[in-house]
Design an enzyme around this catalytic site. Structure first.
Site, PDB file in Angstrom:
ATOM      1  N   LYS A 147       2.984  14.130 -12.415  1.00 53.58           N
ATOM      2  CA  LYS A 147       2.648  12.936 -12.475  1.00 53.58           C
ATOM      3  C   LYS A 147       3.680  11.946 -11.781  1.00 53.58           C
ATOM      4  O   LYS A 147       3.297  11.107 -10.821  1.00 53.58           O
ATOM      5  CB  LYS A 147       2.624  12.433 -13.826  1.00 53.58           C
ATOM      6  CG  LYS A 147       2.099  11.046 -14.378  1.00 53.58           C
ATOM      7  CD  LYS A 147       2.106  10.775 -15.640  1.00 53.58           C
ATOM      8  CE  LYS A 147       1.839   9.226 -15.822  1.00 53.58           C
ATOM      9  NZ  LYS A 147       1.959   8.933 -17.264  1.00 53.58           N
ATOM     10  N   GLY A 155       1.533  12.977 -19.653  1.00 52.41           N
ATOM     11  CA  GLY A 155       1.640  14.365 -19.182  1.00 52.41           C
ATOM     12  C   GLY A 155       0.991  15.324 -20.361  1.00 52.41           C
ATOM     13  O   GLY A 155       0.161  16.050 -19.488  1.00 52.41           O
ATOM     14  N   ARG A 156       1.036  15.341 -21.309  1.00 52.79           N
ATOM     15  CA  ARG A 156       0.650  16.181 -22.179  1.00 52.79           C
ATOM     16  C   ARG A 156      -1.022  16.247 -22.718  1.00 52.79           C
ATOM     17  O   ARG A 156      -1.629  16.954 -23.433  1.00 52.79           O
ATOM     18  CB  ARG A 156       1.303  16.440 -23.632  1.00 52.79           C
ATOM     19  CG  ARG A 156       1.751  15.186 -24.254  1.00 52.79           C
ATOM     20  CD  ARG A 156       2.736  15.432 -25.222  1.00 52.79           C
ATOM     21  NE  ARG A 156       3.090  14.113 -25.884  1.00 52.79           N
ATOM     22  CZ  ARG A 156       4.168  13.332 -25.313  1.00 52.79           C
ATOM     23  NH1 ARG A 156       4.659  13.597 -24.267  1.00 52.79           N
ATOM     24  NH2 ARG A 156       4.468  12.187 -25.958  1.00 52.79           N
TER      25      ARG A 156
HETATM   26  O1  F6P Z   1      10.337  16.488 -19.310  1.00 50.74           O
HETATM   27  C1  F6P Z   1       8.969  16.245 -19.973  1.00 50.74           C
HETATM   28  C2  F6P Z   1       7.768  15.917 -19.212  1.00 50.74           C
HETATM   29  O2  F6P Z   1       8.095  14.550 -18.865  1.00 50.74           O
HETATM   30  C3  F6P Z   1       6.436  16.036 -19.749  1.00 50.74           C
HETATM   31  O3  F6P Z   1       6.324  15.038 -20.521  1.00 50.74           O
HETATM   32  C4  F6P Z   1       5.577  16.013 -18.670  1.00 50.74           C
HETATM   33  O4  F6P Z   1       4.526  16.762 -18.893  1.00 50.74           O
HETATM   34  C5  F6P Z   1       6.570  17.154 -17.855  1.00 50.74           C
HETATM   35  O5  F6P Z   1       7.796  16.697 -17.865  1.00 50.74           O
HETATM   36  C6  F6P Z   1       6.089  17.071 -16.225  1.00 50.74           C
HETATM   37  O6  F6P Z   1       6.120  15.891 -15.806  1.00 50.74           O
HETATM   38  P1  F6P Z   1       5.523  15.439 -14.225  1.00 50.74           P
HETATM   39  O7  F6P Z   1       4.115  15.622 -14.339  1.00 50.74           O
HETATM   40  O8  F6P Z   1       5.929  14.241 -14.022  1.00 50.74           O
HETATM   41  O9  F6P Z   1       6.043  16.467 -13.156  1.00 50.74           O
END
Ligand code: F6P
Length: 547
Positions: free
Chosen positions: A210, A270-271
């Protein structure tokens, strides 16, 4: 943790539950079942293709009445409506949490800041579908002119657990030519083992992040690109690297073509992102039609959650039974036991969903919660877990509730396994609930002709206290639609529990400190310079590593 009185614990509804809990401490579920032949019918319900039996909890009708009163008093309905209505329920990040919009039909007209976002959501979906069709049909070619055979998804946390879990769950529907690989860990054993299995000319890398700044993902993505460029040229990158992200400038500066970048909106956590562009490997694996079923299953659960009265609302009841077990019986963990091999990664998925969402110690307005919040989640597939940690579930000193999850339809080809599988699933919840008294154990041993001294010695070891709570979730078959509904069920459970506790379930500040410290320690490890700021343990570990 130092627990302080809070609005929650000071409320009349919470205190009524505390009084009720002191009576409930004398109940045994085996007696509750014996007293009420309607118990199973009373404490079970069906929604969106899922059946939930929550009768094997230490509850009576009055327990639910009191829990529902608590839910109403804590504003569960208003917060649910605020989330669906696009309000900024993620207060510390000033964002909406509109993952439900990603699975709503095109005509739903979901509003965010007085703007209809449905068209935007469906435009991204159409792009995902068009791209996936080309890869699946073999029209998307690698640099040597051959179709893609391997997809390497690089991401972590919510940008990894969902795609991996869902691809595993729906693997019987996967495209026969496409092999899916998932790389998440910054430990290069993960990437190296994957790259050893694939050929650059026929591999598609999906970089899913993300933020497009996550350390592990960016390091793995850079290493994968360097590996690819050992065999190909920079001009070949667009055919082999695509991205799912909300940080479009960072994706472009990494070298990924904007045409091959699938955007993710900032109001998707993200989750909660499996429904978004982060779900690209799922679309590639099962195809647009089944992905649409997956979204529709989740949407069916959304509608149920929005419209069913609280007393007949599956996410609400699952959440409230969890609150009862956590705050009034004192259970500090929850075990997830899918009796379905394809749900192997579901416990890990739920760990992030529940623990990153509700693993908090202050309320939305920064006050101490005053009660215990999210239990620790853990588990594995049945029947494997039975031969590992179920001993603790049955006879351990802590009471750990279990969510059993099973599908009724057998795996093709080996139908005789299914009765054995389901018998084990149901037997475990029955044994946890019923237990076996020392008297029963003694009578059994006497009937076997054992000596009284041996009976006396063994009886305490062979007795089971029972009265241990569990839920059982059944579905006809594990399909895209039922899986979508199952995930949405737990997402909404999280919202309900977070609301009762007063938590913002959509932020995750707790992951920041470790990231920050890792940055400075990494500098020290690389530069060989030492900082005075650490404790002796951390300094000692750094020095030992450098040496
Ligand atoms: O560190 C936790 C987190 O921010 C999660 O909430 C998220 O799903 C994951 O890292 C990955 O984040 P990204 O999609 O921005 O790489």
């Amino acid at each position: 943790m130092d627990l302080q009185p809070s609005d929650l614990t000071a409320s009349a509804e919470f205190q009524a539950l505390q009084r009720h809990a002191s009576q409930a401490s004398h109940w045994h579920m085996a007696q509750l079942f014996a007293q009420d032949p309607e118990r199973f019918a009373r404490f079970s319900l069906e929604a969106a293709g899922l059946f939930l039996d929550y009768s094997k909890n230490r509850i009576e009708p009055q327990t639910l009445t009191l829990l529902l009163a608590l839910a109403r008093a804590r504003g569960v309905e208003a917060r649910r409506d605020a989330m669906f209505g696009g309000q900024r329920v993620n207060t510390t990040e000033h964002r909406a949490a509109l993952h439900t919009a990603l699975r709503a039909p095109r005509a739903a007209r979901i509003q965010l800041d007085r703007r209809d976002i449905s068209a935007e959501v469906h435009a991204v979906l159409e792009r995902l579908y068009t791209f996936a069709k080309r890869v699946r049909d073999g029209a998307w070619l690698g640099y040597s002119g051959r179709p893609i055979t391997d997809i390497v998804h690089i991401g972590i946390g919510g940008s990894f657990l969902g795609p991996k879990m869902v691809c595993q769950a729906l693997r019987p529907l996967a495209h026969p030519r496409l092999r899916l690989h998932f790389v998440s860990n910054v430990d290069a054993h993960d990437l190296a083992a994957t790259l050893a299995q694939v050929s650059p000319a026929t591999t598609l890398f999906v970089i899913a992040s993300k933020t497009f700044t996550t350390l592990e993902t960016m390091m793995n993505a850079r290493s994968a690109r360097a590996w690819f460029l050992q065999s190909a040229t920079a001009a070949d990158l667009p055919r082999h690297f695509v991205a799912a992200s909300s940080n479009l400038p960072a994706v472009q500066s990494f070298g990924i073509d904007p045409d091959n970048t699938f955007p993710l909106q900032d109001w998707v956590g993200g989750r909660y992102s499996i429904w978004s562009a982060i779900g690209l490997p799922v679309v590639l694996a099962i195809g647009p039609e089944y992905f649409a079923h997956f979204l529709a299953g989740a949407h069916a659960m959304d509608r149920h959650f929005q419209n069913a009265p609280l007393a007949a609302n599956m996410p609400v009841l699952l959440a409230l039974v969890g609150i009862w077990n956590r705050n009034f019986i004192g259970c500090s963990s929850l075990s997830i036991a899918p009796y379905h091999q394809n749900l192997q990664y579901f416990p890990a998925y739920l760990q992030q969903l529940e623990m990153e969402s509700n693993g908090k110690r202050v309320t939305q307005d920064g006050q101490p919660l005053g009660v215990a919040s999210c239990p620790a989640l853990w588990g594995d597939v049945g029947t494997n877990g039975q031969h590992a940690y179920f001993q603790l579930l049955h006879q351990g000193s802590d009471i750990t509730p279990v969510d059993f999850i099973a599908a009724l339809r057998p795996a093709p080809g080996f139908q005789e396994h299914q009765a054995t599988l389901l018998a084990n699933c149901f037997a475990q919840s029955e044994a946890l609930m019923r237990g076996k008294s020392a008297e029963q154990v003694q009578a059994e041993m006497q009937a076997q002709g054992m000596a009284p001294a041996e009976i006396a010695e063994l009886a305490p070891h062979r007795a089971f206290p029972g009265n241990r709570p569990s839920n059982t979730l059944l579905m006809e078959a594990l399909t895209p639609a039922t899986l979508g509904a199952l995930i949405a069920l737990y997402e909404h459970k999280v919202l309900v529990q977070g609301t009762v506790w007063g938590i913002n379930s959509f932020d995750q500040w707790g992951v920041e400190l470790g990231k920050l410290l890792a940055g400075s320690i990494e500098t020290e490890l690389r530069a060989g310079a030492s900082s005075q700021q650490h404790d002796s343990s951390t300094s000692g570990l750094i020095a030992r590593t450098r040496a």
